[in-house]
Write an enzyme that holds these catalytic residues in place. Structure first.
Site, PDB file in Angstrom:
ATOM      1  N   GLY A  82       0.874  -1.495  -0.053  1.00 56.18           N
ATOM      2  CA  GLY A  82       0.044  -0.024  -0.541  1.00 56.18           C
ATOM      3  C   GLY A  82       1.077   1.236   0.117  1.00 56.18           C
ATOM      4  N   ASP A 177       5.444  -8.223   5.695  1.00 55.64           N
ATOM      5  CA  ASP A 177       4.955  -9.289   4.844  1.00 55.64           C
ATOM      6  C   ASP A 177       6.430  -8.634   3.243  1.00 55.64           C
ATOM      7  OD1 ASP A 177       3.623 -10.990   5.581  1.00 55.64           O
ATOM      8  OD2 ASP A 177       1.494  -9.749   4.589  1.00 55.64           O
ATOM      9  N   LYS A 203       7.875   0.225   5.783  1.00 51.41           N
ATOM     10  CA  LYS A 203       6.916   1.419   4.860  1.00 51.41           C
ATOM     11  C   LYS A 203       5.340   0.690   5.837  1.00 51.41           C
ATOM     12  CE  LYS A 203       3.949   0.004   2.348  1.00 51.41           C
ATOM     13  NZ  LYS A 203       3.362  -0.781   1.587  1.00 51.41           N
TER      14      LYS A 203
END
Ligand code: FBP
Length: 560
Positions: A82, A177, A203
């Site tokens: 994202g 992840d 991030k």
């Protein structure tokens, strides 16, 4: 110049600040090694899986008087997952450090996320191209994606692309992840003697990639300030019109850090925290009762308005929902190839197919939900096989259930008010905002520092910049071995090494701040109006960090 807004023109001129050690120049650094490290849990298994990259020390950089020269290097960079404000500045920091080290160094950007390195889709950065994106929000410079980088075949393909471009290091900018994948790739590259290094950068607006070495992931600061601005504006509207209850869902896939931070900045009447709901084993009904009681009490005071903040991931933390969704995820995986499910023409048909397969307890819970939510729960899964919580309108579910509850209370004489609600979801609004000064500086430092780690030959490290509540010059730059943050968790039915997600600590200072104040905030309107992020002006407004960072930092200093 392209069509630029006045703020864009000004922000392009902003020179992000660096920690003192890095600001002396990339060729004047000294590497200081700490003690060897261990993974947070499951040490034996993690060590076995990461034979070449396990146990490395935490490192920090100090400036030195030396002036090293560095051999020519090509580096590749990937934006993964994202969007989060500041991604462009990570790349800018990386680019500047790389060019400062040796002007013939090259930076390649892989397009569209991790799939770019597998499919060999890339661009080469130039000064002009980089300059267009400095201090801007978004990931549009090279795009992002959620492809998981984890199979032997993907690693092989990535190697071929790196060889073709003569790339000797890859920087992966991502969340837990993506950095787990960075650790796997780093290990694979070492195991296969490729000589290619891998460095991660922390991030995610969700703020759940943090630990003792990583104080916060980038993007959290700007995103929470953006949501706080919007909540503040709505609070002012509610307080002016005095006729609506606003139910505001705030993004954050799993942990409630974002909702909690936005609530501390605005002091709404109700804030739900998913981790608390799970800990107290609150059912959906008890959440509805808790909220309805506050609404009724405020109505007794003549206040038929208010603000409720709801974390995006709530639904998965309500125990009965959690087990129903787990059961549903397994069934949805089976149904992916089931012709009668795929070809079902009505929602009713789909519900019937699903309900027959759910276990009796889950079927009861599923059946009790409004049609809209039932439908949303059947939407496509994310690449990890999970429900996409951003698509579940929990805020609407709560409004509907609370409305029913208040009607019951009214007929019993326990409620005398008028309930009129508006729903909102703030998520995408904050992910690509112009990075705050904090995120602009932090991200630039993370990128610059990532190249310093590369220059010292390290691999399997996460770029780390600490001491973040201090002015930037006092920040501490260095690196943390990715394996240090790992443990074994069940994914797709199998135990896998993953970076541990940091949830809100219910015994921590940030949650305590909410806990100590929420009764007061519920009844008395203590709304705060943070306003828009300020990029210019007094440091007390422009450079202020989040409440989360400040409270956690104070606690660490007290305990030190
Ligand atoms: P990352 O963890 O990849 O940074 O993404 C976080 C997030 O913004 C969550 O808050 C949200 O649930 C999710 O992404 C939405 O995903 P998508 O962009 O695929 O709709």
């Amino acid at each position: 110049m392209k069509n630029l807004s006045p703020l864009q023109v000004e922000r392009l001129k902003y020179q992000p600040k660096l920690p003192k050690s890095l600001s002396q120049g990339i060729n004047s650094l000294e590497l200081v090694e700490g003690a060897q490290t261990q993974s947070v849990r499951d040490q034996e298994q993690i060590q076995n899986l990461f034979k070449n990259t396990y146990g490395k020390p935490v490192v920090t950089f100090e400036s030195s008087n030396s002036s090293n020269t560095s051999a020519q290097k090509n580096v590749g960079v990937i934006l993964s997952g994202g969007q989060a404000p500041g991604g462009h500045n990570v790349i800018a920091g990386l680019y500047d450090a790389l060019k400062q080290a040796n002007s013939s160094n090259k930076l390649y950007g892989f397009l569209g996320g991790p799939s770019g390195i597998i499919d060999g889709k890339y661009i080469e950065f130039t000064d002009e191209f980089m300059d267009e994106y400095r201090n801007t929000g978004g990931f549009d410079i090279i795009g992002s994606g959620r492809t998981k980088l984890e199979t032997e075949e993907q690693f092989q393909k990535s190697l071929e692309v790196c060889k073709k471009l003569n790339i000797s290091a890859v920087v992966i900018i991502g969340g837990d992840d993506s950095n787990t994948n960075a650790a796997l790739l780093a290990e694979w590259f070492v195991k296969n003697n490729t000589g290619i290094q891998v460095i991660g950068c922390p991030k995610t607006i969700d703020g759940d990639l943090k630990n003792e070495q990583i104080e916060i992931s980038f993007g959290f600061d700007t995103a929470t300030k953006t949501y706080a601005e919007l909540i503040g504006n709505i609070q002012r509207d509610a307080n002016s019109a005095k006729k609506y209850w606003h139910f505001i869902k705030i993004m954050g896939r799993s942990a409630s850090h974002v909702a909690l931070e936005a609530a501390l900045q605005t002091q709404p009447n109700i804030t739900l925290i998913s981790e608390e709901v799970e800990e107290k084993k609150m059912s959906l009904e008890s959440i509805v009762n808790y909220m309805a009681n506050i609404i009724a009490k405020r109505a007794d005071m003549g206040k038929n308005f208010g603000i409720a903040v709801i974390p995006e991931g709530l639904i998965e933390f309500i125990p009965e929902m959690k087990s129903m969704i787990a059961n549903l995820n397994d069934i949805m995986a089976e149904l992916e190839t089931n012709p009668s499910f795929i070809n079902a023409t009505s929602a009713r048909e789909k519900f019937d197919i699903v309900e027959k397969r759910l276990n009796p307890e889950s079927a009861k819970v599923y059946d009790s939900l409004p049609v809209l939510i039932k439908e949303q729960l059947l939407a496509d899964r994310d690449p990890h096989g999970n429900v996409q919580v951003s698509k579940i309108e929990t805020e609407k579910l709560l409004i509907e259930m609370i409305s029913t509850r208040l009607n019951e209370m009214k007929s019993n004489g326990d409620y005398v008010g008028k309930f009129s609600a508006q729903s909102h979801f703030f998520g995408y609004e904050g992910r690509c905002a112009f990075p705050s000064n904090f995120d602009a500086d932090y991200c630039y430092s993370l990128g610059f520092n990532a190249f310093a780690l590369i220059n010292f030959g390290l691999t399997g490290y996460l770029s780390s910049v600490r001491n973040l509540t201090e002015p930037a010059e006092n920040w501490i730059a260095g690196g943390v071995p990715l394996t240090m943050m790992m443990n074994m968790e069940k994914r797709h039915g199998e135990m896998k090494p993953v970076i541990q997600k940091a949830l809100v600590k219910l015994n921590g200072p940030v949650f305590k701040q909410l806990q100590d104040n929420r009764e007061d905030w519920a009844m008395n309107d203590r709304y705060l109006f943070p306003g828009a992020i300020q990029y210019f002006g007094p440091s007390s407004v422009c450079d202020i960090t989040t409440r989360t960072l400040q409270l956690e930092r104070t606690k660490t200093l007290v305990n030190a």
